[in-house]
Scaffold this motif. Structure first.
Motif, mmCIF file in Angstrom:
data_model
loop_
_atom_site.group_PDB
_atom_site.id
_atom_site.type_symbol
_atom_site.label_atom_id
_atom_site.label_comp_id
_atom_site.label_asym_id
_atom_site.label_seq_id
_atom_site.Cartn_x
_atom_site.Cartn_y
_atom_site.Cartn_z
ATOM 1 N N GLU A 1 -19.541 -49.653 -87.570
ATOM 2 C CA GLU A 1 -19.675 -48.230 -87.910
ATOM 3 C C GLU A 1 -19.150 -47.339 -86.785
ATOM 4 O O GLU A 1 -18.986 -46.140 -86.977
ATOM 5 N N GLY A 2 -18.920 -47.897 -85.593
ATOM 6 C CA GLY A 2 -18.343 -47.117 -84.508
ATOM 7 C C GLY A 2 -19.324 -46.697 -83.426
ATOM 8 O O GLY A 2 -19.015 -45.838 -82.606
ATOM 9 N N GLN A 3 -20.524 -47.319 -83.394
ATOM 10 C CA GLN A 3 -21.448 -46.976 -82.305
ATOM 11 C C GLN A 3 -21.191 -47.864 -81.096
ATOM 12 O O GLN A 3 -20.972 -49.071 -81.236
ATOM 13 N N SER B 1 -23.367 -38.132 -85.969
ATOM 14 C CA SER B 1 -21.919 -38.406 -86.032
ATOM 15 C C SER B 1 -21.293 -38.310 -84.643
ATOM 16 O O SER B 1 -20.196 -38.815 -84.416
ATOM 17 N N SER C 1 -15.089 -38.369 -84.303
ATOM 18 C CA SER C 1 -14.795 -37.963 -85.680
ATOM 19 C C SER C 1 -14.004 -36.650 -85.708
ATOM 20 O O SER C 1 -13.373 -36.326 -86.700
ATOM 21 N N ARG D 1 -20.589 -57.715 -85.052
ATOM 22 C CA ARG D 1 -20.459 -56.649 -84.058
ATOM 23 C C ARG D 1 -19.624 -57.155 -82.892
ATOM 24 O O ARG D 1 -19.848 -58.272 -82.424
ATOM 25 N N ILE E 1 -20.238 -41.654 -83.052
ATOM 26 C CA ILE E 1 -19.226 -42.500 -83.689
ATOM 27 C C ILE E 1 -17.922 -42.450 -82.895
ATOM 28 O O ILE E 1 -17.401 -41.373 -82.606
ATOM 29 N N ASP F 1 -28.443 -41.685 -86.066
ATOM 30 C CA ASP F 1 -27.331 -41.636 -87.022
ATOM 31 C C ASP F 1 -26.457 -40.397 -86.822
ATOM 32 O O ASP F 1 -25.717 -40.013 -87.718
ATOM 33 N N GLN G 1 -31.921 -50.760 -87.178
ATOM 34 C CA GLN G 1 -31.350 -49.889 -86.134
ATOM 35 C C GLN G 1 -31.226 -50.597 -84.783
ATOM 36 O O GLN G 1 -30.914 -49.964 -83.785
ATOM 37 N N THR H 1 -20.246 -51.474 -82.820
ATOM 38 C CA THR H 1 -20.574 -51.804 -84.216
ATOM 39 C C THR H 1 -19.409 -51.442 -85.142
ATOM 40 O O THR H 1 -18.605 -50.574 -84.819
#
Ligand code: LR7
Ligand code: MN
Length: 604
Positions: free
Chosen positions: A519-521, A546, A560, A473, A549, A544, A465, A517
């Motif tokens: 993943e979209g962070q 959503s 999202s 990244r 994101i 984590d 994490q 990232t």
């Protein structure tokens, strides 16, 4: 002289007089009713509150975690206090004078207004309230701080290894030091406690000489070693460790108080050859010395600038912890002061880096070394130890705090961090300057002899994490217009909170640099992630969720739910360029306030 009648006739006459009297009577009645209801409320709520006083204190939120779920506890200190204008007599005297009952049960001690003034004057001596400490008996009682599941664990004392408790100190107060020692003696089973070794790291205070020797001589199994010159805590701990006869080394700072059942869970786990086990560290208030529970689940890690930080553990760790609260859980790093390790493992992994002086960075170095070289770092919630957290360091740093800390950090980074050492040096030029001055050959050899894993392995496996940049990244600045960048406003109280644009700095300015990232962070330093909140984007502890994101679609950042990150409240009439505009996710439009430029910056 003014008689009463004249007085009344001065302000009012006749009917007016009656009205004023009525108003006064009415106000009096209202006041009385107010007091009666307050008293009534107090007595009812007191009756309702049957639990012991300390259960109502969950944790001191302000001094442990902030809204984002983390906080500086072991920070970078402002060092070098000499004790202001205090006389030698004051600095060198021991004024321990216990007041019966004071601080018993871990309760806070309150001072009179007059004492508060003195306490304030003496504060710089230790960076905690010495007047309060001197009033509390060195063998005061403390509540059982363990959770129910911990109280039910039964240990076979005959099978547990024995402990050598090592306490190093430099110019510590007599009463806090002795209270640390007495708490260990009073709350450790005789069969488990092999010895307590105090190491005096060249203290200057008179009361820590013969006066301390005499007090220690009266205690069974306690000995004191004196460091001839001040080395700092690493040198002092090594000195103690070399003389240890117990199976397990247990390190404590010199201003701690252990609670009932503290030693068994540590020894139980430290018996195995692969773990550094830390107790759950509670808070001893620096002002009142009240014992306060700290937040239930926390783990240790560090920021981009390598400052130690407490974070909320990952959701998988929290889940496992809920299933079995008595089981130790892993942590990426330890705070450094309070831990137990099998003596053989401590030496097998290279003890400490002797080149680290005075204070700082040895906790990260030890944590990385442990994990990368095949061992683990864990915390057990069943061992509860209080520690006085200080905002400032009370002692001197030869050559200045920055020089000391930077050279320790450089040693730790160069030996263990691989590519991430380059990241650290790039953004901390003052540390980079002294990088090559460090003689670290034997530590590098140690790393290869022990066949230790890479820092990349550590980040991936121990701390997935983490919020550091990596090869996969994106790292850089995200800009709207020329001057507005997404970033955490420096000096935001308690870190995090509502997100607004910051001024775009240069390539070395970490405040306007972000990790993005796959993943979209969107991650900033300190483990903060941009999250869409209620009508406003906020900086929150990365999780984590959503809501954290953000998907890049051309020059837009979409949530999202298909909304676009937008700069709001922009005052178009203003001609000068400003920053600090709030951010939020809104319906996507063609507006330039949703257009972001992604400027990549090499991270090393
Ligand atoms: O020159 C020195 N010589 C010493 O003997 C400087 C310090 N010391 C002693 C000092 O008297 C104390 O007993 O070393 C001990 C630690 O020093 P502190 O109490 O000033 O440190 P700290 O509690 O602020 O800092 C934490 O980080 C340090 C980094 O070097 C050490 O690892 C400390 O042990 C560590 N303390 C904890 O982990 C306690 C819990 C704090 C948290 C979170
Ligand atoms: Mn400490």
């Amino acid at each position: 002289m003014l008689v009463r009648k004249d007085f009344w006739s001065l302000i009012c006459r006749g009917r007016k007089k009656r009205i004023v009297t009525l108003v006064i009577v009415f106000l009096f009645l209202l006041n009385a009713m107010f007091y009666v209801s307050i008293e009534l409320y107090n007595s009812v709520s007191k009756r309702k509150n049957k639990e012991p006083w300390y259960d109502s204190l969950h944790f001191d939120k302000n001094s442990y975690v902030d809204e984002s779920g983390m906080r500086v506890i072991v920070g970078h200190y402002v060092g070098g206090s000499k004790g202001g204008n205090l006389s030698d007599e004051v600095i060198n005297s021991n004024n321990y004078a216990p007041v019966p009952g004071a601080g018993e049960g871990g309760r806070p001690v309150q001072l009179s207004p007059r004492e508060l003034i003195t306490a304030h004057e003496l504060y710089s001596l230790h960076s905690y309230n010495i007047l309060v400490s001197d009033k509390i008996a060195i063998n005061r009682s403390l509540p059982d701080m363990r959770g129910e599941s911990c109280k039910n664990v039964v240990f076979d004392l005959e099978k547990l290894p024995t402990a050598t408790v090592i306490i190093v100190f430099h110019n510590e107060a007599w009463s806090t030091l002795m209270r640390t020692v007495m708490s260990v003696i009073n709350r450790s089973d005789e069969r488990l406690l092999d010895q307590i070794i105090l190491v005096d790291d060249a203290s200057e205070r008179r009361y820590l000489k013969e006066e301390l020797d005499e007090a220690i001589a009266k205690l069974d199994r306690v000995q004191i070693l004196r460091n001839p010159t001040r080395t700092g805590l690493v040198g002092a701990r090594l000195m103690g460790a070399k003389r240890a006869t117990g199976d397990v080394l247990v390190f404590l700072d010199a201003h701690c108080e252990v609670t009932i059942g503290w030693l068994e869970p540590l020894l139980d786990r430290a018996g195995s050859e692969d773990v550094f086990i830390c107790p759950h560290i509670d808070l001893l208030s620096e002002d009142t010395l009240a014992y306060t529970k700290s937040i239930d689940a926390h783990w240790g890690a560090f920021s981009w600038r390598l400052h130690f930080r407490w974070l909320i553990p990952s959701s998988s760790v929290i889940k496992k912890k809920l299933e079995n609260p008595a089981k130790p859980y892993p942590t990426p790093a330890m705070a450094g002061g309070l831990f137990a390790v099998k003596k053989s493992l401590f030496w097998k992994l290279g003890g400490y880096d002797k080149g680290m002086i005075i204070w700082g960075a040895e906790n990260l170095e030890l944590s990385w070394r442990a994990w990368q070289c095949g061992a683990r770092v864990e915390i057990t919630s069943c061992s509860r130890v209080g520690h006085i957290f200080r905002r400032h360091s009370p002692y001197k740093y030869p050559g200045g705090v920055a020089k000391v800390l930077n050279s320790n950090l450089a040693r730790a980074a160069s030996v263990w961090m691989d590519q991430w050492a380059d990241f650290f040096y790039k953004f901390n030029p003052s540390v980079a300057e002294i990088r090559d001055k460090q003689e670290i050959g034997d530590r590098v050899d140690l790393r290869s002899q022990l066949n230790c894993k890479s820092f990349n392995w550590y980040l991936k496996n121990v701390w997935p994490q983490h919020f550091f940049p990596t090869a996969d990244r994106w790292f850089g600045r995200i800009k709207n217009g020329k001057t507005n960048c997404i970033g955490v406003t420096p000096g935001t109280p308690g870190l995090g909170g509502p997100a607004a644009t910051v001024s775009c700095g240069g390539d070395l300015d970490l405040d306007s640099l972000l990790v993005f990232t796959p993943e979209g962070q969107l991650m900033a330093d300190e483990g903060l992630c941009l999250e869409q909140g209620n009508g406003r984007a906020v900086w929150k502890s990365c999780s984590d969720s959503s809501k954290q994101i953000w998907i890049q679609k051309g020059p837009r950042l979409r949530t999202s739910d298909g909304l676009c990150l937008t700069l709001i409240d922009v005052d178009e009439s203003k001609s000068e360029v400003t920053v600090g505009y709030p951010l939020t996710a809104m319906k996507c439009t063609l507006d330039t306030k949703q257009i972001w430029h992604f400027e990549r910056v090499p991270w090393r």
